[in-house]
Structures are given as C-alpha cells and as structure tokens.
Scaffold this motif. Structure first.
Motif, mmCIF file in Angstrom:
data_model
loop_
_atom_site.group_PDB
_atom_site.id
_atom_site.type_symbol
_atom_site.label_atom_id
_atom_site.label_comp_id
_atom_site.label_asym_id
_atom_site.label_seq_id
_atom_site.Cartn_x
_atom_site.Cartn_y
_atom_site.Cartn_z
ATOM 1 N N GLU A 1 0.834 -1.204 0.000
ATOM 2 C CA GLU A 1 0.000 0.000 0.000
ATOM 3 C C GLU A 1 0.870 1.256 0.000
ATOM 4 O O GLU A 1 0.602 2.198 -0.752
ATOM 5 C CB GLU A 1 -0.926 -0.004 1.228
ATOM 6 C CG GLU A 1 -1.959 -1.120 1.233
ATOM 7 C CD GLU A 1 -1.402 -2.450 1.712
ATOM 8 O OE1 GLU A 1 -2.118 -3.462 1.588
ATOM 9 O OE2 GLU A 1 -0.238 -2.482 2.195
ATOM 10 N N ARG A 2 1.914 1.276 0.843
ATOM 11 C CA ARG A 2 2.817 2.429 0.868
ATOM 12 C C ARG A 2 3.629 2.532 -0.422
ATOM 13 O O ARG A 2 3.903 3.629 -0.920
ATOM 14 C CB ARG A 2 3.762 2.327 2.071
ATOM 15 C CG ARG A 2 3.102 2.667 3.404
ATOM 16 C CD ARG A 2 2.639 4.118 3.433
ATOM 17 N NE ARG A 2 2.028 4.488 4.677
ATOM 18 C CZ ARG A 2 2.656 5.107 5.676
ATOM 19 N NH1 ARG A 2 3.934 5.423 5.556
ATOM 20 N NH2 ARG A 2 2.007 5.425 6.767
ATOM 21 N N ALA A 3 4.024 1.390 -0.974
ATOM 22 C CA ALA A 3 4.814 1.406 -2.210
ATOM 23 C C ALA A 3 4.035 2.001 -3.368
ATOM 24 O O ALA A 3 4.625 2.586 -4.286
ATOM 25 C CB ALA A 3 5.268 -0.009 -2.555
ATOM 26 N N LEU A 4 2.701 1.869 -3.328
ATOM 27 C CA LEU A 4 1.865 2.343 -4.421
ATOM 28 C C LEU A 4 1.324 3.748 -4.177
ATOM 29 O O LEU A 4 0.626 4.290 -5.034
ATOM 30 C CB LEU A 4 0.707 1.369 -4.642
ATOM 31 C CG LEU A 4 1.127 -0.038 -5.109
ATOM 32 C CD1 LEU A 4 -0.047 -1.000 -5.062
ATOM 33 C CD2 LEU A 4 1.735 0.007 -6.505
ATOM 34 N N MET A 5 1.652 4.339 -3.033
ATOM 35 C CA MET A 5 1.175 5.699 -2.748
ATOM 36 C C MET A 5 1.893 6.713 -3.636
ATOM 37 O O MET A 5 3.053 6.522 -4.023
ATOM 38 C CB MET A 5 1.404 6.055 -1.282
ATOM 39 C CG MET A 5 0.448 5.373 -0.310
ATOM 40 S SD MET A 5 0.770 5.803 1.416
ATOM 41 C CE MET A 5 0.439 7.579 1.378
ATOM 42 N N GLU A 6 1.160 7.775 -3.939
ATOM 43 C CA GLU A 6 1.746 8.834 -4.754
ATOM 44 C C GLU A 6 2.964 9.404 -4.038
ATOM 45 O O GLU A 6 2.936 9.709 -2.859
ATOM 46 C CB GLU A 6 0.706 9.939 -4.976
ATOM 47 C CG GLU A 6 1.181 11.039 -5.904
ATOM 48 C CD GLU A 6 0.107 12.079 -6.168
ATOM 49 O OE1 GLU A 6 0.418 13.090 -6.826
ATOM 50 O OE2 GLU A 6 -1.038 11.888 -5.695
ATOM 51 N N GLY A 7 4.030 9.516 -4.702
ATOM 52 C CA GLY A 7 5.252 10.068 -4.131
ATOM 53 C C GLY A 7 6.336 9.038 -3.913
ATOM 54 O O GLY A 7 7.527 9.359 -3.996
ATOM 55 N N PHE A 8 5.935 7.764 -3.632
ATOM 56 C CA PHE A 8 6.968 6.770 -3.378
ATOM 57 C C PHE A 8 7.716 6.440 -4.662
ATOM 58 O O PHE A 8 8.944 6.309 -4.668
ATOM 59 C CB PHE A 8 6.369 5.500 -2.773
ATOM 60 C CG PHE A 8 7.417 4.518 -2.319
ATOM 61 C CD1 PHE A 8 8.140 4.731 -1.158
ATOM 62 C CD2 PHE A 8 7.698 3.382 -3.070
ATOM 63 C CE1 PHE A 8 9.117 3.833 -0.749
ATOM 64 C CE2 PHE A 8 8.669 2.474 -2.672
ATOM 65 C CZ PHE A 8 9.381 2.703 -1.502
ATOM 66 N N GLY A 9 6.979 6.315 -5.758
ATOM 67 C CA GLY A 9 7.639 6.057 -7.031
ATOM 68 C C GLY A 9 8.600 7.180 -7.411
ATOM 69 O O GLY A 9 9.684 6.933 -7.947
ATOM 70 N N ALA A 10 8.189 8.412 -7.109
ATOM 71 C CA ALA A 10 9.070 9.551 -7.397
ATOM 72 C C ALA A 10 10.334 9.488 -6.557
ATOM 73 O O ALA A 10 11.436 9.816 -7.039
ATOM 74 C CB ALA A 10 8.320 10.856 -7.137
ATOM 75 N N LEU A 11 10.183 9.060 -5.286
ATOM 76 C CA LEU A 11 11.356 8.911 -4.428
ATOM 77 C C LEU A 11 12.320 7.880 -5.010
ATOM 78 O O LEU A 11 13.539 8.098 -5.046
ATOM 79 C CB LEU A 11 10.920 8.495 -3.022
ATOM 80 C CG LEU A 11 12.044 8.173 -2.027
ATOM 81 C CD1 LEU A 11 12.881 9.407 -1.727
ATOM 82 C CD2 LEU A 11 11.469 7.587 -0.734
ATOM 83 N N LEU A 12 11.769 6.763 -5.495
ATOM 84 C CA LEU A 12 12.624 5.734 -6.087
ATOM 85 C C LEU A 12 13.337 6.242 -7.330
ATOM 86 O O LEU A 12 14.499 5.898 -7.576
ATOM 87 C CB LEU A 12 11.785 4.493 -6.437
ATOM 88 C CG LEU A 12 11.099 3.744 -5.293
ATOM 89 C CD1 LEU A 12 10.476 2.454 -5.810
ATOM 90 C CD2 LEU A 12 12.058 3.454 -4.160
ATOM 91 N N SER A 13 12.640 7.058 -8.108
ATOM 92 C CA SER A 13 13.218 7.535 -9.370
ATOM 93 C C SER A 13 14.419 8.453 -9.157
ATOM 94 O O SER A 13 15.264 8.572 -10.049
ATOM 95 C CB SER A 13 12.144 8.247 -10.196
ATOM 96 O OG SER A 13 11.748 9.454 -9.569
ATOM 97 N N ARG A 14 14.473 9.106 -8.002
ATOM 98 C CA ARG A 14 15.610 10.010 -7.756
ATOM 99 C C ARG A 14 16.602 9.445 -6.728
ATOM 100 O O ARG A 14 17.448 10.162 -6.209
ATOM 101 C CB ARG A 14 15.101 11.375 -7.299
ATOM 102 C CG ARG A 14 14.299 11.381 -6.021
ATOM 103 C CD ARG A 14 13.915 12.817 -5.637
ATOM 104 N NE ARG A 14 13.213 12.880 -4.375
ATOM 105 C CZ ARG A 14 11.903 12.837 -4.221
ATOM 106 N NH1 ARG A 14 11.132 12.747 -5.307
ATOM 107 N NH2 ARG A 14 11.353 12.911 -3.021
ATOM 108 N N THR A 15 16.463 8.137 -6.434
ATOM 109 C CA THR A 15 17.347 7.462 -5.487
ATOM 110 C C THR A 15 17.957 6.247 -6.177
ATOM 111 O O THR A 15 17.311 5.592 -6.977
ATOM 112 C CB THR A 15 16.556 7.011 -4.235
ATOM 113 O OG1 THR A 15 15.833 8.108 -3.701
ATOM 114 C CG2 THR A 15 17.503 6.453 -3.179
#
Length: 590
Positions: free
Chosen positions: A112-126
C-alpha cells in the motif's frame, strides 16, 4: 567483497544453502528471478546479500508488517542499515530522509505504501539496488492469499529499468507460479524452484473426537516448548486458550476481535518466549520471523494445501525437529464448502478452490506417506516413504467399509436426515436412551445393526463420507443429510475403504539440546539463560542474540578465545563484538 565473504562477516555462516548462491549470482548480474523456496530455507539471504553488494538501497515489498519489523530488528543486530515503511511506522519522515540521502541498505515497505503517490518519485531520484517482492503468491488470482494491490507492483518495477526484481514465495503450485511470472514480468525461464520439502517437520493428522482432550494430550508431549495452535474462529480461539490456561500452560489468544494494542502485546510476548503457546486465527503467523516454533497444531482445517503448507511452515524455521499436528472433523469440511459457495469470484475461481479443497481432503484421508502426498501436489517426485509422518511411523490398516457405509447412510435416511453423528451412532449401536426412544428410532429397521463397531470407528467413517460428498451438513439444523455421492454407495456401485489407525507410538519430542552429548547439556542451558538475560536487557527476542543451533555449537566446541568464537556458525563480526566476550566468559567459567 565476495558474497561468500559477506555471508560470513555479516551473518556468520560459512556456506550457502541449496540454490541461494545461484540466485544471488543472478540478481548481482541484474537478472530478474522468481524463486520458490521452502520456509526456513533462507529466502531472505537471496535479496539481502545482493542489496549489500549492489550500489543503492534494496527495496523489499511485503504485506507482512510483523515480518518487516522482525527482519529489520535482526538486520540491525548484525550491523545492516535497515528500516520499515508501513501503516504502523512511527518515524516515516526520518525513513524518507534516510532513503533520499542513501543511508539505507534495505527498506521494507508494504504494498500500500509502495503504491502511494510520491513513493515512485522517491525511487526515481534514489539509487535502487533491487526490488524484492516477498509473498509473491499474493499477486496471483490462483494463489491462496490473492491481494489485488499486488497486481500494480509491476508498473512500479517497470518504471526502474535496469533494476533487477526478485519475487519470492514458499507456496505456489504450477498454475500459480506461471501466473506470478506473467503478472510481474518475469520470463518463464527465470523461475527457480528449490523444492518444497521440510524434512525436519513431522506431519500428523487425527480425526476430531474430544478436541480439548486431544489438544492437551498433544501439548503434554511437547514439553512446554513454543508453538502455535490455529483455530477456525475467534470464539474457538478464546475457548482453546482458556483450556490451556486452566491446564497451567502459558498461552495467549490472537484474533481480529482483539484491539491492536492487545494483539501487538500478545505477539511480542510470544516472539520473546521459549515456552508459550499462541492460540490464533490465521490472522496470526504470516511472516512471524520466530525460528524456534517447535509445533503448529490445527484445531480445524486450513482452506487448502497451500495454506496448510504455509501455516505449518512456521514451525522449525531453524531446521531443528518440529511437528505439524492437524485435528479435523466433518463440520470443518462443511465449513470449507460453505465458504467456497458463498465467496466472491468467477465460476472458474470457485472450481479452482474446490479442486484445492479436494486435494486437501485427499491429503487428510491418505493411508500412504503424507509427505509424499504433499510434495506430489506441488509437482515433485518424492520417495514413497519419508519415515517422519504418522502414516510412516504408525502404518494404518485398510479395511473394507462398504457395508458399514451403507448402514450409516441408511441410518441417516431412516431417521429423517436431521440428526448428528452422535445420535446416529446410538441408533446403530442399539442404545435405548431418551432421545432414541423419544423419536421412535428404537423401532427403526436400522436400530442396532451397527453394534459390532465401536463409536470411534463410526465417527471415522462419518468424517470420510462427508469428505467424499456422501454426507453433508444441513446448513440450518446442522444434522447430516445424504449427499450426491450417497446413492452409488447405497446401490453397492462404489466400494469404501477405511483406515483403522494403529495405536500411536510416542514420538521423540523435539528438544533444543537433543543432539548434544549429555556432558554438554548443562552448559547449553546456562548459555540459554545468559541469552535470555542479554535479550531482555537489549529489548529483543532471544533468537536475535544467537540461535539455539549457535548455542549448541558453542556448548559442543567450547571455544577458548575470540578467534575460536568467530568460527562458530551464526557468529558474525557485529555479534562477535557485541556478545562474543560475555559468552566466552560463560563457556570458560570466567
């Protein structure tokens, strides 16, 4: 540093097990992998080591909050920078900052947290080392614990090209494995099947007679060790826990009817204890990282062989002997059928669930090796006998029960298809009690025709006839009625063979010190007491300090210095620094 060197330095182990090394090599090379590996075989190492070697943070997606917390606690104890991100995380802001700053080796996150808005963006810049999807059977509609949100995880992985994905599960038949691979975008030739056998678990099945007496007798043979009893309902959980408490056993209930604080406290008590019984619905146990559970007992039926395998797999994760003991009755079969009929899903899904239920019933009723039946279900070709299940240890006799089956079915019909097995047995036995005479069944043509069979054999036959659809439960009155398979049996067209179970021989109780020389056992117990003390001081479960296997090795080899202690399996660099000296002093009497 090579994977093998890191395995020794961090986790204290000299060698990999099974397919671990090959799977790790694939992930390090950037290849996607789906691995099916038994519980306790070391799945977590397959993504933990690559995450420590590859640059960046390893992301572990799991639906099991308890598993996340346990694994992070264990990882921190060996010096790995790990954190969790889920609905119960109290410091999520700090976790996000640590992640963004590259300060984490591993981050465990709920789907659920992995699919929240913003987590994907965090992964993209990490920088991301890998994405591990644990309990991967949840992605498949054919899996025993399907979760729709898992279907969206592929898009999260696809957004990170070049980052290897590793999906892991202990429980997936051929159909489920293929579906997992499709749903997560993993090529069919990247599936690693490490086998399903758990040779340290002894499988036992018993027909339900007097559940309280049966459970207490079973527990009396377990010597006060830690274990889990699964009950089918919340009410049954409370009732069974009450029985155990009255008998002087340490027990806790766990079910969704308890508030979150109570559930959390009971879980923490169990994880930290070496002698407690957790009585629970299936809400408990998913991902509990407690290696020293010595038994799992079922006071009713799981919903499928996959669920049974998953639940029993929580016993003996440390590789030491453990027991899986199941007690079932005809009412459990009726409950499963009712769940399938009333459940949501397509006709194809219900048909699949029915096939799974029938496979479970076949496992219960088999007179052959249970391990053979279990492993054959998952597509393996095991030996005909394992020597570590009830049917191998106490081979049952097979008798022709066709005539008896016809008598029982006739009794159901002649008494109006409204009574339970106890009353039917009284009628067959020719007992003139109040209930029999009240309904005039002492004048029935079936009265007394079964007096040559004991009551337990009739109950055994009744269970079997329910299992094959010859008898069913009336959903309103609860009595037995004739099922679709009854007619052919009554006409003599289908023979019925029944097991007569031989008297059960007492099996050797699994003991933490069973394979130690008698002269080493006092030292082992002193080391366990020291471990309990240190664990309490550190606020961690005892197994986080050292496992029983590590303590046995210490007691047997008695290292004289820190170099010798470092050679003990399970003693990595951080644990050596934290606890090596104090255990060395206890061993050498300093």
């Amino acid at each position: 540093m090579t994977p093998r060197q890191l395995l020794k330095q961090v986790f204290g182990h000299d060698d990999f097990r099974g397919d671990q090394e090959a799977i790790i090599a694939d992930v390090l090379a950037g290849r996607d992998v789906l691995t099916i590996m038994p519980t306790g075989a070391g799945k977590s190492i397959c993504y933990q080591l690559p995450a420590l070697i590859r640059p960046g943070t390893g992301i572990v997606i799991s639906p099991l909050i308890a598993l996340m917390e346990d694994q992070v606690q264990a990882l921190k104890a060996v010096g790995v920078r790990a954190a969790t991100l889920n609905s119960q995380s109290a410091d999520s802001g700090q976790v996000w900052r640590d992640m963004a700053d590259g300060q984490l080796d591993l981050l465990y996150v709920s789907p659920e947290r992995a699919l929240m808005e913003g987590f994907g963006a965090l992964l993209s810049r990490t920088e991301i080392a890998l994405i591990a999807i644990d309990e991967a059977h949840c992605v498949s509609q054919w899996g025993h614990d399907f979760r729709p949100e898992y279907r969206r995880l592929r898009s999260l992985c696809d957004a990170l090209p070049g980052v290897p994905r590793i999906a892991l599960t202990a429980t997936a038949d051929r159909e489920t494995r293929a579906d997992i691979a499709v749903q997560l975008g993993i090529a069919p030739d990247r599936i690693t099947l490490s086998g399903f056998d758990r040779p340290n678990i002894r499988y036992e099945v018993a027909g339900k007679d007097n559940l309280r007496r049966q459970l207490l007798a079973f527990l009396a043979g377990q010597g006060g060790q830690a274990g889990i009893i699964y009950a089918p309902t919340r009410a049954a959980t409370e009732t069974i826990c009450g029985w155990l408490t009255e008998a002087g056993l340490r027990a806790r209930p766990y079910h969704a009817g308890l508030d979150a604080i109570t559930r959390s406290r009971h879980q923490a008590d169990f994880v930290a204890a070496e002698d407690m019984v957790m009585v629970a619905t299936i809400a408990f146990g998913m991902g509990i990282n407690k290696p020293d559970v010595r038994f799992v007992a079922h006071a009713g039926l799981p919903k499928s062989i996959e669920a049974y395998y998953q639940e029993t797999g929580r016993a003996g994760r440390d590789g030491d002997p453990a027991v899986a003991h199941l007690i079932w009755g005809g009412e459990d079969v009726a409950r499963l059928r009712g769940f399938i009929a009333a459940g949501e899903g397509s006709d194809a899904h219900k048909a699949s669930e029915t096939r799974r239920m029938n496979a479970l019933i076949g496992f219960l009723e088999t007179a052959a090796c249970r391990r053979h039946a279990l492993l054959r279900y998952f597509g393996e070709a095991p030996p005909e006998r394992c020597g570590n299940c009830d049917n191998c240890l106490n081979p049952p006799n097979l008798v022709d029960a066709t005539g008896a089956a016809r008598k029982l079915l006739s009794a159901v019909y002649r008494t109006g298809q409204r009574f339970g097995i106890a009353h039917l047995i009284d009628v067959l036995a020719g007992k003139t009690n109040e209930k029999v005479t009240k309904f005039g069944h002492d004048r029935s043509s079936v009265f007394g025709i079964g007096c040559d069979w004991p009551a337990d054999q009739w109950r055994n036959l009744g269970r079997q006839l329910e299992a094959i659809d010859a008898l069913e439960r009336d959903p309103e009155g609860g009595g037995l009625v004739l099922g679709p398979a009854a007619r052919a049996i009554l006409k003599g067209e289908v023979p019925i063979t029944m097991k007569q179970v031989a008297p059960r021989r007492a099996a050797a109780r699994a003991s933490a010190s069973a394979d130690l020389a008698a002269s080493d056992q006092p030292l082992f117990e002193r080391l366990r007491a020291l471990r309990r003390q240190l664990a309490a001081e550190a606020g961690v479960p005892p197994y986080i300090v050292f496992s029983d296997a590590t303590l046995r090795s210490m007691a047997a080899s008695r290292p004289r210095d820190m170099a010798g202690m470092a050679r003990i399996p399970g003693v990595g660099a951080v644990k050596l620094e934290s606890w090596g000296a104090v255990f060395l002093a206890a061993i050498n009497g300093d």
